[in-house]
Design a protein around this motif. Structure first.
Motif, short mmCIF file in Angstrom:
data_model
loop_
_atom_site.label_atom_id
_atom_site.label_comp_id
_atom_site.label_asym_id
_atom_site.label_seq_id
_atom_site.Cartn_x
_atom_site.Cartn_y
_atom_site.Cartn_z
N ALA A 178 0.83 -1.21 0.00
CA ALA A 178 0.00 0.00 0.00
C ALA A 178 0.86 1.26 0.00
N ASP A 179 1.92 1.24 0.78
CA ASP A 179 2.83 2.39 0.83
C ASP A 179 3.52 2.60 -0.52
N ASP A 180 3.97 1.50 -1.13
CA ASP A 180 4.60 1.58 -2.45
C ASP A 180 3.61 2.13 -3.48
N PHE A 181 2.40 1.63 -3.44
CA PHE A 181 1.35 2.06 -4.36
C PHE A 181 1.10 3.56 -4.25
N LEU A 182 1.02 4.06 -3.03
CA LEU A 182 0.68 5.47 -2.82
C LEU A 182 1.86 6.41 -3.08
N HIS A 183 3.06 5.98 -2.77
CA HIS A 183 4.16 6.94 -2.67
C HIS A 183 5.33 6.71 -3.62
#
Length: 280
Positions: A178-183
């Motif tokens: 999720a962090d990779d996806f967002l940022h």
């Protein structure tokens, strides 16, 4: 010549969709979580094995299918999609193909009547299929079907009838993803699709509702993410892929029924339904 990449509605480069199976009572709380955080998704239903009306389950039973009236009250007008999951949740590739056809087509017919909609999507029961099953889906006008393969990536599907997901919600890397996806922007400017799947009864089974609560709170309500059902993603990608570009790459026609966004040479462009525009 510059690359040309899809952008989601509003020019966004990220989209998120969820897919949950079997039509169980735990979907009630899951949809509450999704709505609270602005998420959307698809619920895959076996219309031949609803629970009997007014079923009372033994205390402690975790897998609790809803009755038809419960399911209608939950899914209709919820903003979520309902999709085929096989009439009786059978291993489709093990059936004679005429019975496989019945499992798919009758489930679709029932769902369309029960939820007053057109159903075009599916998730494979048990995640299993064969090339013959895929041909059955085509004959039933099913346009996508989710497998249980997880890629831990954010690619746009290319084989919609053998569609993988990003991950199951029990993947220990879910928040890292999720962090990779967002940022983490794609280095080439390609769009990103996060596709999450599972069964909501698993949150009771594993006593880990915090997984989806934390995920939804972290990834939801973001201005640069398009939250969509599976069929909304499919239809939008098809509209994008129907764009007709001139050889010189300075003019484009949109023959589809929806406005479409694309990115090229550092700019996002919107081409409205039916338009032909120059974009240099």
């Amino acid at each position: 010549m510059a690359n040309i990449f899809l952008r989601f509605p509003g020019g966004k480069d990220k989209a998120l969709t969820l897919s949950y199976d079997d039509g169980v009572e735990q979907d009630i709380y899951l949809i509450d979580i999704m709505k609270k955080n602005g998420l959307k998704g698809t619920f895959n239903i076996n219309s031949g094995i609803y629970a009997a009306e007014e079923t009372v389950y033994p205390e402690g039973q975790i897998q609790r299918r809803m009755s038809l009236s419960q399911a209608q009250a939950l899914y209709m007008n919820s903003g979520m999609e309902v999709a085929v999951h096989g009439l009786t949740h059978s291993f489709l590739e093990k059936l004679p193909m005429n019975i496989c056809n019945y499992e798919v087509l009758q489930d679709r017919m029932n769902l369309e009547k029960e939820y007053d909609c057109i159903v075009r999507g599916m998730a494979y029961p048990f995640g299993t299929y064969s090339d013959d099953v895929v041909e059955v889906l085509k004959s039933c006008a099913i346009v996508y079907s989710r497998t249980i393969k997880s890629t831990e990536m954010f690619d746009i599907p290319t084989d919609w009838l053998r569609m993988p997901a990003t991950c199951h919600h029990n993947n220990p890397k879910i928040m890292e993803l999720a962090d990779d996806f967002l940022h983490t922007p794609d280095r080439y400017g390609r769009p990103k699709l996060f596709y999450l799947w599972g069964h909501s009864y698993e949150f009771d089974q594993n006593d880990n509702w915090n997984v989806i609560e934390d995920f939804a709170e972290y990834i939801g309500q973001k201005e640069d993410v398009w939250y969509a059902t599976n069929i909304e993603v499919y239809d939008y990608v098809q509209a994008y892929e129907s764009l007709i570009f001139s050889v010189a790459c300075n003019k484009v026609c949109n023959p589809s029924s929806m406005d479409v966004y694309f990115y090229t040479a550092g700019k996002v462009h919107c081409i409205k339904s039916g338009e032909t525009i120059c974009y240099e």
